[in-house]
Design a protein around this motif. Structure first.
Motif, PDB file in Angstrom:
ATOM      1  N   LEU A  26       0.870  -1.177   0.000  1.00 26.83           N
ATOM      2  CA  LEU A  26       0.000   0.000   0.000  1.00 26.83           C
ATOM      3  C   LEU A  26       0.906   1.227   0.000  1.00 26.83           C
ATOM      4  O   LEU A  26       0.926   2.039   0.921  1.00 26.83           O
ATOM      5  CB  LEU A  26      -0.925  -0.044   1.216  1.00 26.83           C
ATOM      6  CG  LEU A  26      -2.005  -1.104   1.080  1.00 26.83           C
ATOM      7  CD1 LEU A  26      -2.558  -1.523   2.433  1.00 26.83           C
ATOM      8  CD2 LEU A  26      -3.128  -0.599   0.173  1.00 26.83           C
ATOM      9  N   GLY A  34      -0.235   7.746  10.320  1.00 26.86           N
ATOM     10  CA  GLY A  34      -0.711   6.614   9.526  1.00 26.86           C
ATOM     11  C   GLY A  34      -1.545   5.653  10.340  1.00 26.86           C
ATOM     12  O   GLY A  34      -1.889   5.908  11.508  1.00 26.86           O
ATOM     13  N   GLY A  35      -1.850   4.531   9.704  1.00 25.04           N
ATOM     14  CA  GLY A  35      -2.754   3.562  10.306  1.00 25.04           C
ATOM     15  C   GLY A  35      -2.259   3.030  11.637  1.00 25.04           C
ATOM     16  O   GLY A  35      -3.072   2.781  12.549  1.00 25.04           O
ATOM     17  N   THR A  36      -0.970   2.859  11.768  1.00 29.43           N
ATOM     18  CA  THR A  36      -0.435   2.325  13.019  1.00 29.43           C
ATOM     19  C   THR A  36      -0.751   3.269  14.173  1.00 29.43           C
ATOM     20  O   THR A  36      -1.275   2.852  15.215  1.00 29.43           O
ATOM     21  CB  THR A  36       1.089   2.125  12.883  1.00 29.43           C
ATOM     22  OG1 THR A  36       1.317   1.238  11.784  1.00 29.43           O
ATOM     23  CG2 THR A  36       1.706   1.569  14.146  1.00 29.43           C
ATOM     24  N   ASN A  39      -4.639   3.436  14.811  1.00 31.59           N
ATOM     25  CA  ASN A  39      -5.162   2.284  15.541  1.00 31.59           C
ATOM     26  C   ASN A  39      -4.749   2.342  17.010  1.00 31.59           C
ATOM     27  O   ASN A  39      -5.540   2.023  17.907  1.00 31.59           O
ATOM     28  CB  ASN A  39      -4.672   0.983  14.898  1.00 31.59           C
ATOM     29  CG  ASN A  39      -5.347   0.718  13.555  1.00 31.59           C
ATOM     30  OD1 ASN A  39      -6.405   1.264  13.270  1.00 31.59           O
ATOM     31  ND2 ASN A  39      -4.730  -0.117  12.729  1.00 31.59           N
ATOM     32  N   SER A  42      -0.684  -3.878  13.793  1.00 36.57           N
ATOM     33  CA  SER A  42      -0.519  -2.764  14.733  1.00 36.57           C
ATOM     34  C   SER A  42      -1.427  -2.894  15.960  1.00 36.57           C
ATOM     35  O   SER A  42      -1.125  -2.297  17.007  1.00 36.57           O
ATOM     36  CB  SER A  42      -0.776  -1.421  14.029  1.00 36.57           C
ATOM     37  OG  SER A  42      -2.001  -1.426  13.353  1.00 36.57           O
ATOM     38  N   THR A  83     -12.081  -4.488   9.911  1.00 41.60           N
ATOM     39  CA  THR A  83     -11.179  -3.940   8.896  1.00 41.60           C
ATOM     40  C   THR A  83     -11.940  -3.678   7.596  1.00 41.60           C
ATOM     41  O   THR A  83     -12.691  -4.531   7.133  1.00 41.60           O
ATOM     42  CB  THR A  83     -10.025  -4.934   8.618  1.00 41.60           C
ATOM     43  OG1 THR A  83      -9.393  -5.250   9.864  1.00 41.60           O
ATOM     44  CG2 THR A  83      -8.983  -4.320   7.686  1.00 41.60           C
ATOM     45  N   ASP A 129     -10.757  -0.198  11.092  1.00 36.32           N
ATOM     46  CA  ASP A 129      -9.494   0.148  10.455  1.00 36.32           C
ATOM     47  C   ASP A 129      -9.752   0.208   8.950  1.00 36.32           C
ATOM     48  O   ASP A 129      -9.748  -0.808   8.264  1.00 36.32           O
ATOM     49  CB  ASP A 129      -8.431  -0.902  10.798  1.00 36.32           C
ATOM     50  CG  ASP A 129      -7.103  -0.595  10.109  1.00 36.32           C
ATOM     51  OD1 ASP A 129      -7.041   0.376   9.330  1.00 36.32           O
ATOM     52  OD2 ASP A 129      -6.133  -1.345  10.363  1.00 36.32           O
ATOM     53  N   ALA A 176      -7.833   2.024   6.978  1.00 38.56           N
ATOM     54  CA  ALA A 176      -6.605   2.661   6.498  1.00 38.56           C
ATOM     55  C   ALA A 176      -6.528   2.538   4.984  1.00 38.56           C
ATOM     56  O   ALA A 176      -6.201   3.501   4.282  1.00 38.56           O
ATOM     57  CB  ALA A 176      -5.384   2.011   7.146  1.00 38.56           C
ATOM     58  N   ASP A 194      -6.230   6.253   5.912  1.00 35.36           N
ATOM     59  CA  ASP A 194      -4.928   6.758   5.452  1.00 35.36           C
ATOM     60  C   ASP A 194      -5.060   7.334   4.058  1.00 35.36           C
ATOM     61  O   ASP A 194      -5.534   6.648   3.145  1.00 35.36           O
ATOM     62  CB  ASP A 194      -3.896   5.622   5.385  1.00 35.36           C
ATOM     63  CG  ASP A 194      -3.230   5.379   6.714  1.00 35.36           C
ATOM     64  OD1 ASP A 194      -3.459   6.171   7.652  1.00 35.36           O
ATOM     65  OD2 ASP A 194      -2.473   4.398   6.822  1.00 35.36           O
ATOM     66  N   HIS A 207      -2.309   8.260   2.551  1.00 36.84           N
ATOM     67  CA  HIS A 207      -1.057   7.912   1.847  1.00 36.84           C
ATOM     68  C   HIS A 207      -1.126   6.473   1.328  1.00 36.84           C
ATOM     69  O   HIS A 207      -0.112   5.845   1.072  1.00 36.84           O
ATOM     70  CB  HIS A 207       0.187   8.137   2.730  1.00 36.84           C
ATOM     71  CG  HIS A 207       0.187   7.417   4.038  1.00 36.84           C
ATOM     72  ND1 HIS A 207       0.143   8.074   5.246  1.00 36.84           N
ATOM     73  CD2 HIS A 207       0.226   6.107   4.349  1.00 36.84           C
ATOM     74  CE1 HIS A 207       0.160   7.188   6.229  1.00 36.84           C
ATOM     75  NE2 HIS A 207       0.217   5.986   5.705  1.00 36.84           N
TER      76      HIS A 207
END
Ligand code: PLP
Length: 458
Positions: free
Chosen positions: A91, A151-153, A156, A182, A227, A256, A258, A285, A287
């Motif tokens: 991604l 970001g996603g990490t 979350n 994560s 997700t 999530d 992301a 996200d 990005h």
């Protein structure tokens, strides 16, 4: 006589000259690479970097033009370039030129988002844009909000932190087997029990299996993390049904999204995210499917009041009397202190393309994934895992062992011909193409398959 200090980024004439050098070096490096990533593997790349770099901290500097030309060139030559359609493992998005240009402006201005006196306009822009994006995720909510994250990490992790602050250390997290790693790290970091993992033999979280897991989780508060866009397969959990199960079990829901979140911009595909707004918090996200240079993460919350626990005072940044006098208090909008104005590139992109323009980019990548899946199905020597939901396609040469599949990927990497990912699914190893490049053509998709077929028969 002492030398004058080097020009500052505020000197736009000097910046423009240096930018010309950096852009030339980007072009030269890409031409020298001549493909999606450098050939020769890690040792060859590290050697070229060492040779170009020489002494990382020389006693006497070589000057800005030489330093920029040399190091930007070597980095570009040694890049895994997401703008090359054959770079499709992760991604890992090819950023839009306009977003990269906006990011340069953000670097030149260097606002820091931890206090108003370092970011007067940038903080106002962030407030407007995050409110608009939060409303996109939670259209019916009275007071949604969103934090800008790395970001996603981080998103979350913040979602778990907010839930822990609501419920205490007894909070259990329940995730599907395809959830991002994560969550495990976030639970570890926050001193929470390891997440309970619901098996997902079909790839997505089965609401009945979730119901059973919640029944078995015992008393106490639970956060379910669903997700929308799994990392490995791009699958979307059945959000409306999961939201129902959560409501019935008095569990809170985090999604999530992301990867899948930006599908909200697509009129054609946004129904895939039905039920997203029943979550309490949502990770998105930009990005990934939003074509922003990293970082451009968001954590959207249905109710801004959930964010008050992040409030924090440091006298030099948000003294009570400053806040009472009307200076915005920004410290509670992140766990970080110094923080880049990552919102600028996003704001520029939203304004330049609008929802329709972004949606069209999403649609293009979704179409490319369907196209690649069609081509795999038609190729006699290849197996397709499943029709894609988002923009991820899993495939493998028919009859190949897992070792052979892994070797194909590594060979293509070592030769610098293609960057494909890998994913375990159904107990087997698959090659993964994550299609995020809206400029990719049918010919590029064929080239990916031809390379894989060629490597399989060597
Ligand atoms: C579903 C999902 N969530 C979270 C993340 C983590 O995002 P980031 O790498 O921006 O921290 C990823 C990364 O690929 C992801 O696929």
């Amino acid at each position: 006589m002492r030398a004058a200090p080097p020009p500052l980024a505020a000197d736009t004439t000097a910046l423009s000259r240096l930018l010309g050098t950096a852009l030339d070096a980007l072009g030269e490096g890409a031409r020298a690479r001549g493909g999606p990533l450098p050939a020769g593997g890690p040792e060859a790349v590290a050697r070229r970097v060492r040779e170009a770099l020489g002494e990382p901290l020389p006693e006497t500097g070589r000057g800005p033009q030489e330093a920029l030309r040399t190091l930007v060139r070597v980095l570009a030559e040694g890049a895994a370039d997401p703008a090359d359609p054959l770079c499709a493992a992760h991604l890992h998005t090819p950023p839009l030129a306009l977003a990269a240009a906006a990011d340069l402006a953000a670097s030149a201005l260097n606002p820091s988002m931890d206090s108003w006196d370092q970011a007067p306009a940038a903080s106002a822009l962030e407030a407007e844009v995050t409110a608009a994006l939060a409303a996109e995720v939670f259209p019916g909510a009275g007071a949604p909000d969103a934090l800008v994250t790395t970001g996603g990490t981080e998103s979350n992790q913040l979602a778990l932190l907010l839930a822990r602050e609501r419920h205490g250390d007894g909070l259990r997290t329940v995730v599907g087997a395809g959830a991002h790693h994560s969550f495990r790290r976030a639970a570890w970091l926050l001193g929470l029990p390891e997440p309970v993992v619901v098996p997902t033999p079909s790839g997505t979280m089965d609401p009945e299996a979730l119901r059973e897991a919640l029944a078995g989780a015992g008393e106490g508060p639970v956060l379910v993390a669903a997700t929308a866009g799994t990392t490995d397969e791009g699958l979307v959990d059945p959000l409306p049904e999961i939201a129902e199960v959560c409501a019935g079990a008095r569990a809170e829901l985090h999604v999530d999204a992301a990867y899948g979140g930006p599908v909200l911009f697509s009129r054609t595909h946004r129904r895939l995210l039905d039920g997203l707004d029943r979550a309490r918090t949502v990770t998105v996200d930009l990005h990934k499917l939003g074509w922003q240079p990293a970082a451009a993460g968001l954590l959207a919350v249905r109710d801004a009041a959930d964010l008050t626990v992040l409030g924090h005072t440091a006298d030099y940044l948000n003294a009570d009397d400053d806040t009472e006098a009307g200076l915005p208090d920004l410290l509670g909008r992140s766990l970080r202190t110094t923080r880049r104005p990552d919102v600028l590139k996003t704001a520029v992109t939203l304004r330049a393309l609008g929802r329709t323009g972004l949606g069209a980019l999403v649609d293009r990548c979704m179409d490319l994934a369907q196209d690649l899946a069609d081509r795999v199905e038609k190729a006699p020597g290849l197996d397709l895992k499943d029709r894609p939901t988002l923009t991820t396609v899993l495939f493998r040469p028919s009859g190949a062992t897992d070792e052979a599949v892994a070797a194909i990927r590594r060979t293509l990497l070592a030769e610098g011909r293609a960057v494909l990912g890998r994913a375990k699914a159904d107990g087997r190893l698959w090659l993964k193409a994550t299609l995020l490049n809206p400029h990719a053509t049918p010919g590029d998709l064929d080239r990916i398959l031809t390379l894989v077929e060629g490597s399989a028969h060597r």
